[in-house]
Design an enzyme around this catalytic site. Structure first.
Site, short mmCIF file in Angstrom:
data_model
loop_
_atom_site.label_atom_id
_atom_site.label_comp_id
_atom_site.label_asym_id
_atom_site.label_seq_id
_atom_site.Cartn_x
_atom_site.Cartn_y
_atom_site.Cartn_z
N SER A 39 0.88 -1.22 -0.11
CA SER A 39 0.13 0.10 -0.09
C SER A 39 0.63 1.40 0.05
CB SER A 39 -1.05 -0.03 1.03
OG SER A 39 -0.50 0.01 2.41
N THR A 76 -2.61 -2.25 4.76
CA THR A 76 -2.83 -1.49 5.91
C THR A 76 -2.18 -0.21 6.11
OG1 THR A 76 -1.67 -2.73 7.40
CG2 THR A 76 -3.86 -3.59 7.11
N ASP A 77 -0.97 -0.08 5.40
CA ASP A 77 -0.13 0.98 6.00
C ASP A 77 -0.89 2.26 5.52
OD1 ASP A 77 1.71 -0.69 6.57
OD2 ASP A 77 3.17 -0.40 5.15
#
Length: 348
Positions: free
Chosen positions: A65, A97-98
Site C-alpha cells: 500500500s 493496511t499501511d
C-alpha cells in the site's frame, strides 16, 4: 442485516463486487522470509465469502500500500461506481493496511453513491497461523450488503468493527485490531449483522449530498496530485527548510505542529511569506486526540497567531489526511474560501 443462508446466490440484491489492490491480505511469507505479494487473491476472497452472497472479483493491482497512487484510486472509483450502477448491493476494496486510512479518506471525499464502499485488509499474511484476512473479507462483504450502512459513504472494516472512512486511523503497526475511529469510536459492530453504535447526521442524507462530496464534486482524480509537502516542527526547528524555496515549487504546505496546532515563533515569518505568495498553509497537530484549536492560545506561533497570519487549522485531521484534503481542494481549483470551507468540516 443477517444474510440468510438460503438466499439465492443469483439475487442481484446481494451481489457484491470485490476490488483488490493487494497488500498483506494477499501476501505470503509466514516462513520467516518476509511477506511479499502472492497470487492468492481470489482464494482469500472465496475463503471469506458469507453464505448466500454472490461475489465478483476484479484485481486493480497487487502492490504494497505505500505504492498506491491516485491513479489506482481513480480506477477503484470508476469500477466501484460501475458495479453498483449495474446492480451490485455494494463494493469492497482489499487494500494494504499501511496507507489504508489515506485511501479511505480520499475515496470517501469522492464517493457519491448510497451503496457502501468498504475497505478491508489484513495484518497477517495469508499463509500465517491465524490469518485475519478471510474474516475481515467476510465482515466487509456483510457490511457492503447491509441496508443500515447505506448512505454513509466509505467504510473500513477490521476485526469485527466498521469505521467511517473519514475518521478511521491505523493505531497499531502489529495488532490484528489495528484500526480505530478518531475521535468518535467505531460506527458499527459487524458479525452476522451490522449493529450500529452511532449514526452520523450526514448518514441521513443521500450520499451525493454529504458536505465534502458536494463541495468537491466529481473531479477527475489527477496523478500526481498537486505537490503539498508535510513538515514537522518542534524544538530547535523553525522551518529553515523553507528558506530559499523557489516560488511555485509547491502548491500548498501542511505543518505537523504541537499541542493544539502550535509552531515555534521563529517559523512564523516563513509561513507568513508563503501565505502572502498565495500558498495555502494548513497546521495540524501531532497529538492523536483532541485536534487543533482556534482560540485557546495567543502567543507567537499559537493557533490565534497562525489564523491571524492567514493559515488554516486542520481540526481533527492528522497531517497526512490534511495533506490529502488540501490536495483534493487544489485539484478541484477551489478558492481560498472554498478551501477554508472544506477544512471547517473537520473543525474541533
Amino acid at each position: 442485516m443477517s444474510i440468510p443462508d438460503d438466499l439465492p446466490a443469483s439475487d442481484p440484491a446481494v451481489r457484491i463486487h470485490v476490488l483488490s489492490l493487494g497488500g498483506t491480505i494477499f501476501m505470503t511469507g509466514a516462513d520467516g522470509e518476509g511477506a511479499a505479494p502472492g497470487a492468492g487473491g481470489a482464494d482469500v476472497v472465496a475463503e471469506g465469502l458469507p453464505a448466500g452472497v454472490e461475489v465478483t472479483h476484479e484485481e486493480v493491482a497487487n502492490i504494497g500500500s505505500p505504492s498506491v497512487r491516485p491513479g489506482h484510486l481513480r480506477a477503484v472509483l470508476e469500477r466501484a461506481r460501475a458495479a453498483v450502477d449495474a446492480g451490485a448491493r455494494g463494493a469492497v476494496l482489499t487494500h494494504g493496511t499501511d496507507t489504508l486510512e489515506e485511501s479511505a479518506f480520499v475515496l470517501d471525499a469522492l464517493w457519491d453513491r448510497d451503496a457502501p464502499l468498504v475497505l478491508t485488509g489484513a495484518m497477517r499474511p495469508s499463509d500465517a497461523p491465524g490469518a485475519d484476512g478471510p474474516a475481515n473479507v467476510r465482515d466487509a462483504i456483510r457490511a457492503a450488503a447491509a441496508p443500515e450502512l447505506r448512505g454513509l459513504g466509505v467504510l473500513a472494516v477490521f476485526d469485527g468493527a466498521a469505521h467511517l472512512g473519514a475518521r478511521v486511523r491505523k493505531l497499531s503497526s502489529r495488532s490484528v485490531s489495528a484500526f480505530g475511529s478518531v475521535p468518535a469510536g467505531a460506527l458499527a459492530i459487524i458479525d452476522d449483522a451490522a449493529r450500529l453504535l452511532q449514526r452520523p447526521a450526514a448518514g441521513e442524507m443521500h450520499a451525493a449530498d454529504r458536505p465534502l462530496v458536494r463541495l468537491l464534486g466529481r473531479p477527475q482524480l489527477p496523478d500526481p496530485l498537486p505537490r503539498v509537502p508535510v513538515i514537522s516542527l518542534g524544538i530547535g526547528d523553525e522551518g529553515e527548510i523553507l528558506d530559499g524555496l523557489p516560488v511555485g515549487s509547491i502548491a500548498g504546505l501542511v505543518v505537523d505542529g504541537a499541542g493544539m496546532g502550535h509552531v515555534p515563533a521563529g517559523a512564523m515569518p516563513r509561513l507568513r511569506r508563503l501565505v502572502e505568495l498565495g500558498v495555502p498553509v494548513v497546521v495540524a497537530t501531532r497529538i492523536p486526540d483532541g485536534g487543533t484549536s482556534t482560540h485557546h492560545y495567543s502567543y507567537p506561533g499559537s493557533e490565534v497567531d497562525l489564523l491571524a497570519s492567514g493559515c488554516l487549522m486542520a481540526g481533527v485531521l492528522p497531517a497526512h489526511k490534511a495533506r490529502l484534503l488540501l490536495q483534493l481542494a487544489l485539484a478541484r481549483r477551489l478558492s481560498a474560501a472554498g478551501i477554508g470551507e472544506a477544512f471547517a468540516l473537520f473543525a474541533s
